[in-house]
Motif scaffolding. Structure first.
Motif, PDB file in Angstrom:
ATOM      1  N   GLY A  28     -29.175  16.227  40.020  1.00 11.87           N
ATOM      2  CA  GLY A  28     -28.966  17.412  39.207  1.00 11.87           C
ATOM      3  C   GLY A  28     -28.391  18.544  40.028  1.00 11.87           C
ATOM      4  N   ILE A  29     -29.083  19.694  40.018  1.00 11.09           N
ATOM      5  CA  ILE A  29     -28.628  20.873  40.757  1.00 11.09           C
ATOM      6  C   ILE A  29     -29.571  21.123  41.926  1.00 11.09           C
ATOM      7  CG2 ILE A  29     -28.178  23.349  40.629  1.00 11.09           C
ATOM      8  CD1 ILE A  29     -27.481  22.974  37.702  1.00 11.09           C
ATOM      9  N   TRP A  30     -28.958  21.261  43.100  1.00 11.50           N
ATOM     10  CA  TRP A  30     -29.715  21.438  44.335  1.00 11.50           C
ATOM     11  C   TRP A  30     -29.524  22.846  44.874  1.00 11.50           C
ATOM     12  CZ3 TRP A  30     -32.415  17.146  46.295  1.00 11.50           C
ATOM     13  CH2 TRP A  30     -32.149  15.942  45.644  1.00 11.50           C
TER      14      TRP A  30
ATOM     15  N   LYS B 210     -31.759  22.997  54.662  1.00  9.69           N
ATOM     16  CA  LYS B 210     -32.661  22.182  53.849  1.00  9.69           C
ATOM     17  C   LYS B 210     -32.337  22.407  52.377  1.00  9.69           C
ATOM     18  CE  LYS B 210     -36.569  22.098  57.080  1.00  9.69           C
ATOM     19  NZ  LYS B 210     -38.012  22.393  57.269  1.00  9.69           N
ATOM     20  N   SER B 211     -32.571  21.397  51.561  1.00  6.93           N
ATOM     21  CA  SER B 211     -32.263  21.521  50.140  1.00  6.93           C
ATOM     22  C   SER B 211     -33.384  20.947  49.297  1.00  6.93           C
ATOM     23  CB  SER B 211     -30.944  20.805  49.815  1.00  6.93           C
ATOM     24  OG  SER B 211     -31.048  19.422  50.091  1.00  6.93           O
ATOM     25  N   ARG B 212     -33.456  21.417  48.064  1.00  4.45           N
ATOM     26  CA  ARG B 212     -34.422  20.866  47.127  1.00  4.45           C
ATOM     27  C   ARG B 212     -33.816  20.838  45.733  1.00  4.45           C
ATOM     28  NH1 ARG B 212     -37.389  24.852  44.265  1.00  4.45           N
ATOM     29  NH2 ARG B 212     -36.914  26.995  44.949  1.00  4.45           N
ATOM     30  N   LEU B 213     -34.225  19.869  44.962  1.00  7.27           N
ATOM     31  CA  LEU B 213     -33.744  19.732  43.591  1.00  7.27           C
ATOM     32  C   LEU B 213     -34.464  20.750  42.716  1.00  7.27           C
ATOM     33  CD1 LEU B 213     -31.942  17.895  41.741  1.00  7.27           C
ATOM     34  CD2 LEU B 213     -34.011  16.553  41.309  1.00  7.27           C
ATOM     35  N   VAL B 214     -33.724  21.687  42.137  1.00  6.10           N
ATOM     36  CA  VAL B 214     -34.358  22.719  41.314  1.00  6.10           C
ATOM     37  C   VAL B 214     -34.305  22.390  39.834  1.00  6.10           C
ATOM     38  CG1 VAL B 214     -34.022  24.578  42.966  1.00  6.10           C
ATOM     39  CG2 VAL B 214     -32.240  24.115  41.281  1.00  6.10           C
ATOM     40  N   LEU B 215     -33.383  21.512  39.440  1.00  9.83           N
ATOM     41  CA  LEU B 215     -33.267  21.137  38.035  1.00  9.83           C
ATOM     42  C   LEU B 215     -32.645  19.757  37.950  1.00  9.83           C
ATOM     43  CD1 LEU B 215     -33.978  22.609  35.385  1.00  9.83           C
ATOM     44  CD2 LEU B 215     -31.614  23.359  35.263  1.00  9.83           C
TER      45      LEU B 215
ATOM     46  N   LEU C  51     -15.086  15.383  25.545  1.00 11.53           N
ATOM     47  CA  LEU C  51     -16.063  15.964  26.454  1.00 11.53           C
ATOM     48  C   LEU C  51     -16.943  16.944  25.686  1.00 11.53           C
ATOM     49  CD1 LEU C  51     -16.984  16.267  29.453  1.00 11.53           C
ATOM     50  CD2 LEU C  51     -15.379  18.187  29.608  1.00 11.53           C
ATOM     51  N   TYR C  52     -18.263  16.746  25.766  1.00  8.81           N
ATOM     52  CA  TYR C  52     -19.220  17.637  25.098  1.00  8.81           C
ATOM     53  C   TYR C  52     -19.932  18.451  26.169  1.00  8.81           C
ATOM     54  CZ  TYR C  52     -22.380  19.173  21.404  1.00  8.81           C
ATOM     55  OH  TYR C  52     -23.050  19.923  20.469  1.00  8.81           O
ATOM     56  N   SER C  53     -19.990  19.767  25.971  1.00  5.42           N
ATOM     57  CA  SER C  53     -20.517  20.663  27.004  1.00  5.42           C
ATOM     58  C   SER C  53     -21.666  21.521  26.493  1.00  5.42           C
ATOM     59  CB  SER C  53     -19.411  21.604  27.501  1.00  5.42           C
ATOM     60  OG  SER C  53     -18.324  20.888  28.032  1.00  5.42           O
ATOM     61  N   HIS C  54     -22.618  21.767  27.377  1.00  6.98           N
ATOM     62  CA  HIS C  54     -23.668  22.762  27.177  1.00  6.98           C
ATOM     63  C   HIS C  54     -23.560  23.768  28.308  1.00  6.98           C
ATOM     64  CE1 HIS C  54     -26.158  20.232  24.340  1.00  6.98           C
ATOM     65  NE2 HIS C  54     -25.477  19.286  24.957  1.00  6.98           N
ATOM     66  N   LEU C  55     -23.604  25.053  27.996  1.00  7.32           N
ATOM     67  CA  LEU C  55     -23.671  26.087  29.020  1.00  7.32           C
ATOM     68  C   LEU C  55     -25.109  26.574  29.077  1.00  7.32           C
ATOM     69  CD1 LEU C  55     -22.189  27.935  31.058  1.00  7.32           C
ATOM     70  CD2 LEU C  55     -21.909  29.580  29.192  1.00  7.32           C
ATOM     71  N   PHE C  56     -25.748  26.414  30.252  1.00  6.51           N
ATOM     72  CA  PHE C  56     -27.149  26.770  30.425  1.00  6.51           C
ATOM     73  C   PHE C  56     -27.312  27.934  31.395  1.00  6.51           C
ATOM     74  CE2 PHE C  56     -28.113  22.436  28.890  1.00  6.51           C
ATOM     75  CZ  PHE C  56     -29.167  22.724  28.036  1.00  6.51           C
ATOM     76  N   PHE C  57     -28.403  28.650  31.185  1.00  3.35           N
ATOM     77  CA  PHE C  57     -28.854  29.712  32.089  1.00  3.35           C
ATOM     78  C   PHE C  57     -30.251  29.356  32.561  1.00  3.35           C
ATOM     79  CE2 PHE C  57     -31.675  33.308  32.644  1.00  3.35           C
ATOM     80  CZ  PHE C  57     -30.969  34.201  33.419  1.00  3.35           C
ATOM     81  N   CYS C  58     -30.563  29.639  33.833  1.00  6.24           N
ATOM     82  CA  CYS C  58     -31.931  29.492  34.315  1.00  6.24           C
ATOM     83  C   CYS C  58     -32.134  30.350  35.548  1.00  6.24           C
ATOM     84  CB  CYS C  58     -32.276  28.034  34.594  1.00  6.24           C
ATOM     85  SG  CYS C  58     -31.458  27.327  36.017  1.00  6.24           S
ATOM     86  N   ASP C  59     -33.394  30.581  35.892  1.00  7.22           N
ATOM     87  CA  ASP C  59     -33.708  31.294  37.118  1.00  7.22           C
ATOM     88  C   ASP C  59     -33.469  30.365  38.301  1.00  7.22           C
ATOM     89  OD1 ASP C  59     -34.362  33.573  35.721  1.00  7.22           O
ATOM     90  OD2 ASP C  59     -36.494  33.074  35.593  1.00  7.22           O
ATOM     91  N   VAL C  60     -33.418  30.938  39.488  1.00  5.14           N
ATOM     92  CA  VAL C  60     -32.989  30.183  40.661  1.00  5.14           C
ATOM     93  C   VAL C  60     -33.968  29.062  41.025  1.00  5.14           C
ATOM     94  CG1 VAL C  60     -34.102  31.597  42.431  1.00  5.14           C
ATOM     95  CG2 VAL C  60     -31.900  30.489  42.913  1.00  5.14           C
TER      96      VAL C  60
END
Length: 207
Positions: free
Chosen positions: A89-91, A99-104, A150-159
């Motif tokens: 997903g998004i790191w 260092k990295s972590r998967l946030v979503l 192509l089907y798209s969703h635009l999402f918002f989230c905190d960091v």
């Protein structure tokens, strides 16, 4: 990559430092370079966008993109392009500690949409971009319909991946932040009944 290049950009608040993505030993990474001295620092992941203070970066699985949406992926790496949706997903990258972590995860996003795509292997995320304060970001979650569209969703989230909510879906494209809580985005608004029909497999029928 013709669409996004190497994501080359200046490191915020660092006059002599640039960062860009590289392919080394078959693996995708990023490189911070001092343009005055030539000194390099290698990071274990490629980046997509930097936080305004330059301390963090958001990134995605470019190997998955290379398979599912080649225009935004990088070919030629040995990175895993078929990672389980619960582990992809998004790191969020800590630039100083490398260092990295998967946030979503893709699984979380697909479950949120309550869509058939949760079981579809061609789902992907792309273009995560911090807001001006660096506390939140937006991104696209995308997949291809049976009719090839192509089907798209635009999402918002905190960091940290919390406070996830959808801003737009179906046909959504270019955007940019105007302020911490306002974006401008190219999209279209179809009736919900038409959007629901677009998701059905029978829309791929020649009829």
């Amino acid at each position: 990559n013709w669409q996004i290049g190497a994501r080359a950009q200046w490191m915020p608040k660092k006059d002599n430092l640039i960062i860009y993505n590289v392919l080394r030993d078959g693996s995708l990474k990023s490189l911070i370079v001092d343009v005055a001295t030539g000194k390099e620092k290698e990071l274990h992941r490629p980046i997509f966008s930097l936080s305004p203070d330059g301390k963090r970066a958001l990134t995605v699985n470019y190997a998955r993109l290379a398979v599912n949406w080649p225009a935004y992926g990088y070919a030629g790496s040995s990175d895993n392009c078929d990672t389980d949706p619960s582990d992809d997903g998004i790191w969020l990258i800590d630039m100083e500690k490398d260092k990295s972590r998967l946030v979503l995860s893709l699984e979380e996003i697909a479950d949120f949409t309550n869509s058939w795509s949760a079981q579809n292997a061609n789902q992907f995320v792309v273009i995560p971009k911090f807001n001006p304060s660096g506390k939140s970001f937006v991104f696209y979650y995308r997949y291809f319909l049976p009719d090839g569209a192509l089907y798209s969703h635009l999402f918002f989230c905190d960091v940290d991946g919390s406070n996830l909510h959808a801003l737009a879906e179906e046909k959504v494209s270019h955007f940019d932040w105007l302020s911490d809580d306002t974006i401008m985005v190219w999209t279209r608004s179809l009736p919900s009944s038409v959007v629901a029909l677009r998701k059905k497999e029978w829309m791929a029928s020649p009829l």
